[in-house]
Design a protein around this motif. Structure first.
Motif, short mmCIF file in Angstrom:
data_model
loop_
_atom_site.label_atom_id
_atom_site.label_comp_id
_atom_site.label_asym_id
_atom_site.label_seq_id
_atom_site.Cartn_x
_atom_site.Cartn_y
_atom_site.Cartn_z
N GLU A 93 0.83 -1.20 0.00
CA GLU A 93 0.00 0.00 0.00
C GLU A 93 0.87 1.25 0.00
O GLU A 93 1.99 1.26 0.53
N PHE A 94 0.33 2.31 -0.59
CA PHE A 94 1.03 3.59 -0.68
C PHE A 94 1.57 4.03 0.68
O PHE A 94 2.73 4.45 0.79
N TRP A 106 3.87 -3.92 -6.88
CA TRP A 106 2.67 -3.11 -7.10
C TRP A 106 2.49 -2.19 -5.90
O TRP A 106 2.44 -2.66 -4.76
N VAL A 107 2.41 -0.90 -6.13
CA VAL A 107 2.04 0.05 -5.09
C VAL A 107 0.57 0.37 -5.28
O VAL A 107 0.15 0.76 -6.39
N THR A 108 -0.24 0.18 -4.24
CA THR A 108 -1.69 0.27 -4.37
C THR A 108 -2.29 1.25 -3.35
O THR A 108 -1.60 1.73 -2.46
N ASN A 109 -3.59 1.49 -3.51
CA ASN A 109 -4.37 2.30 -2.56
C ASN A 109 -3.75 3.68 -2.31
O ASN A 109 -3.52 4.10 -1.17
N PHE A 110 -3.51 4.38 -3.40
CA PHE A 110 -2.99 5.74 -3.31
C PHE A 110 -4.04 6.67 -2.71
O PHE A 110 -5.25 6.41 -2.81
N PRO A 111 -3.62 7.78 -2.12
CA PRO A 111 -4.61 8.81 -1.77
C PRO A 111 -5.32 9.30 -3.02
O PRO A 111 -4.71 9.41 -4.09
N MET A 112 -6.58 9.59 -2.88
CA MET A 112 -7.36 10.11 -4.02
C MET A 112 -6.92 11.53 -4.36
O MET A 112 -6.80 11.90 -5.53
N ALA A 171 -11.38 6.15 -9.58
CA ALA A 171 -12.47 5.78 -8.66
C ALA A 171 -11.96 5.71 -7.22
O ALA A 171 -10.89 5.17 -6.96
N PRO A 172 -12.75 6.24 -6.28
CA PRO A 172 -12.40 6.09 -4.87
C PRO A 172 -12.69 4.67 -4.40
O PRO A 172 -13.52 3.97 -4.97
N MET A 173 -12.02 4.26 -3.34
CA MET A 173 -12.32 2.97 -2.72
C MET A 173 -13.77 2.98 -2.24
O MET A 173 -14.25 4.00 -1.72
N ASP A 174 -14.45 1.87 -2.41
CA ASP A 174 -15.87 1.81 -2.06
C ASP A 174 -16.11 2.20 -0.60
O ASP A 174 -17.04 2.94 -0.28
N GLU A 175 -15.24 1.72 0.30
CA GLU A 175 -15.42 1.99 1.72
C GLU A 175 -15.12 3.43 2.10
O GLU A 175 -15.39 3.86 3.24
N PRO A 220 -12.08 14.61 2.36
CA PRO A 220 -11.45 14.21 1.08
C PRO A 220 -10.00 13.78 1.22
O PRO A 220 -9.52 12.94 0.46
N GLY A 221 -9.28 14.35 2.19
CA GLY A 221 -7.88 13.98 2.38
C GLY A 221 -7.69 12.56 2.85
O GLY A 221 -6.57 12.02 2.78
N GLU A 222 -8.77 11.92 3.36
CA GLU A 222 -8.69 10.56 3.86
C GLU A 222 -9.15 9.52 2.82
O GLU A 222 -9.08 8.32 3.08
N VAL A 223 -9.59 9.97 1.67
CA VAL A 223 -10.13 9.06 0.66
C VAL A 223 -8.98 8.39 -0.11
O VAL A 223 -8.05 9.06 -0.56
N ARG A 224 -9.07 7.07 -0.23
CA ARG A 224 -8.09 6.32 -1.01
C ARG A 224 -8.68 5.98 -2.38
O ARG A 224 -9.89 5.87 -2.54
N ALA A 225 -7.78 5.82 -3.35
CA ALA A 225 -8.21 5.57 -4.72
C ALA A 225 -7.93 4.13 -5.12
O ALA A 225 -7.02 3.48 -4.60
N LYS A 226 -8.72 3.65 -6.08
CA LYS A 226 -8.45 2.34 -6.68
C LYS A 226 -7.37 2.50 -7.74
O LYS A 226 -7.59 2.31 -8.93
#
Length: 596
Positions: free
Chosen positions: A282-283, A436-442, A461-465, A474-480
């Motif tokens: 993860e990022f 793979w680096v995943t779950n970047f901040p949106m 797209a943001p993570m569903d959760e 918004p600063g806490e939202v992670r992206a797919k």
């Protein structure tokens, strides 16, 4: 069928083998080298495939010998003769045809050549500017030629794989609408619609999403992209992407296809086996451990957090940033305490300042266990011991510390660890470390503009959760989003896209786009999203960077046939250039500050 056979040759130089002994062949190519031994002249003839030695003997063929006496390097020849075995003492193991030579019957000079300003040889030490000015000569060298051959083979492997996976190769326009995608657009003025401009694509992002809305299901193209940004070793104003998009997929589906793609490329091109599945990180973990979203995991020297140990210390250089929401982090350069002189450490201080750091603290542990540092006098013995314990510091180690906003700390230490590794020639793991680096901040917050910006692009797209945080946090939202990193190089990246018009509008609101601005910039995509959009996502590999890894070079210009310099010029063609007043008048353009 011999595909290389033409009216000028029966085959290419390196295609000749011992099976051809006694046969008559015709070759065409360039003179690589000529050696005159009196009554015998040896010539190395070069074509794209390699080299064949020619022999002109004055006693056997006087006419050919006289012609050979007058030729020079880079002359273009057509020759014919008999394939014979060299004397054993003259075998050359450095070329494929090193046991053979061609006893000449005929020689025709197809073209003469001026003395080249650079040597057509790997030992050539001409500066890069000269090499780029005479790129047509530089391309004759084995290194650059072989890089381009590797590039062509890679593209063929990619196409064959994606074709077999049901992807359609579809072209998207070069002349499009300027869009804000993180870099400046290259603009093309319209003669027909004066005062209006096309934008060359920074990527085919919007069009490939439209293709998914259109039901194409799986798309790809190997495509030129354009970004008007400052250059460096791995960046060019025009570059090439392996671009793909898929419908009815989520993250795992996209990653699966692309893992199999890179696995096939590395196996077929350099016979390298990639272990799959490729590790994911993860990022947040990448930043905490390596200070980078494209970490080089071939060596250690990972970051560690000291904030909990120092939050109450009396040294405000450390305590201040922690109280303001930042952190204090460090790296341990193991065994390098004696490697860095005081002057070297001062240079490292200047180095981290280029990444926004106000300074660089350090604690060295001498070989006798004593401590050398300028900051320990501001710390308690317990705090100093806590730092060294956290660092797992041993005799001969030196710990470097940065305190600041998290972004500055990560940038400074992440780049410092790479800088030290290169300077100290730290041993790296062999081969390729894929990650793979995943779950970047949106989003990322821009302190200068006081607003959020998309970390990748506005269609990720943001993570569903995290959907319920879009408007409130918004600063806490992670992206797919996901990037494929190889040895510290971002080779490719992508994301699952937003397919809901409602979610897309919320993202635009976070980014500060009014409805009018969103319509103006992305209207045709927003219109398409109203007519039934499948969940979709994709990825783009940087083809140039992929080839750099495959051929083991750090300079992107080594893998592009006609690259630009750092100031966006082509020294060979002298582009960009001044155009006539008539052309400018046709376009309705006036140059107000013409550069000579």
């Amino acid at each position: 069928m011999n595909k290389s056979k033409t009216s000028f040759r029966t085959c290419m130089c390196a295609e000749i083998t011992k099976e051809d002994l006694g046969k008559k062949v015709t070759l065409s190519g360039w003179v690589q080298r000529r050696r005159d031994l009196g009554g015998v002249i040896f010539i190395h003839l070069r074509d794209r495939s390699g080299i064949m030695q020619l022999v002109a003997n004055s006693e056997l063929n006087k006419e050919v010998f006289e012609t050979a006496e007058n030729i020079r390097n880079e002359y273009v020849l057509k020759v014919s003769g008999e394939v014979v075995l060299r004397d054993e003492e003259n075998f050359n193991p450095n070329i494929e045809t090193g046991e053979l030579e061609l006893k000449l019957d005929t020689m025709e000079v197809l073209d003469s050549a001026n003395t080249p300003p650079i040597y057509i040889d790997e030992s050539d030490n001409a500066n890069e500017a000269t090499r780029l000015e005479y790129r047509f000569l530089d391309l004759r060298k084995d290194k650059i030629k072989n890089n381009l051959i590797t590039r062509a083979k890679t593209c063929s492997v990619v196409r064959n794989f994606l074709d077999s996976e049901g992807f359609l190769e579809i072209e998207t326009p070069f002349l499009g609408k300027p869009t804000p995608e993180g870099a400046r657009d290259f603009l093309v003025p319209s003669r027909i619609r004066k005062g209006k401009f096309f934008g060359l694509p920074q990527s085919p992002q919007l069009f490939k999403q439209i293709l998914m809305v259109s039901g194409m299901d799986r798309y790809y193209q190997i495509v030129k992209c354009f970004r008007d940004e400052d250059l460096r070793q791995d960046r060019q104003p025009e570059f090439t992407q392996i671009d793909l998009e898929m419908s009815f997929v989520d993250v795992d589906d996209v990653i699966d296809v692309n893992e199999r793609l890179v696995k096939k490329v590395f196996k077929e091109i350099i016979d390298y086996d990639i272990e799959a599945p490729i590790m994911r990180m993860e990022f947040s973990e990448a930043m905490d451990r390596f200070g980078s979203d494209k970490p080089d995991t071939r060596f250690g020297m990972e970051l560690f957090d000291l904030s909990d140990l120092l939050k109450d210390c009396k040294f405000n250089v450390f305590a201040g940033p922690i109280k303001n929401g930042g952190s204090v982090r460090a790296i341990n350069a193991k065994g390098l305490a004696d490697f860095f002189s005081r002057r070297d450490i001062d240079a490292l201080v200047d180095y981290v300042k280029t990444y926004g750091a106000k300074g660089l603290a350090w604690i060295a542990v001498n070989e006798d266990g004593s401590i050398k540092s300028q900051i320990t006098k501001f710390l308690s013995e317990e705090e100093t011991k806590g730092i060294l314990d956290r660092a797992k510091a041993e005799n001969g180690d030196i710990v470097f510390i940065v305190a600041d906003k998290n972004k500055v700390v990560y940038d400074s230490l992440g780049n410092l660890r790479l800088h030290i590794a290169k300077k100290a020639e730290i041993k790296m793991d062999e081969g390729f470390n894929f990650l793979w680096v995943t779950n970047f901040p949106m989003f990322e917050y821009d302190e200068n503009e006081k607003r959020y910006k998309a970390m990748h692009h506005p269609f990720t797209a943001p993570m569903d959760e995290d959907l319920d945080k879009l408007e409130s946090e918004p600063g806490e939202v992670r992206a797919k989003a996901y990037d494929l990193v190889v040895n510290g190089v971002e080779m490719g990246g992508g994301s699952i896209r937003i397919h809901s018009g409602e979610v897309q509008q919320k993202v635009f609101n976070v980014l500060g786009f009014s409805d009018e601005e969103a319509e103006n910039k992305f209207g045709f995509l927003l219109k398409a999203l109203k007519y039934g959009t499948p969940p979709h996502g994709g990825l783009a590999f940087g083809l140039d960077r992929m080839i750099m890894l495959l051929v083991d070079t750090e300079n992107i210009r080594d893998v592009i046939a006609f690259p630009k310099t750092q100031n966006h010029t082509c020294l060979m063609s002298d582009a960009p250039s001044i155009v006539s007043e008539e052309q400018l008048e046709e376009l309705g353009i006036e140059v107000v500050d013409e550069e000579e």
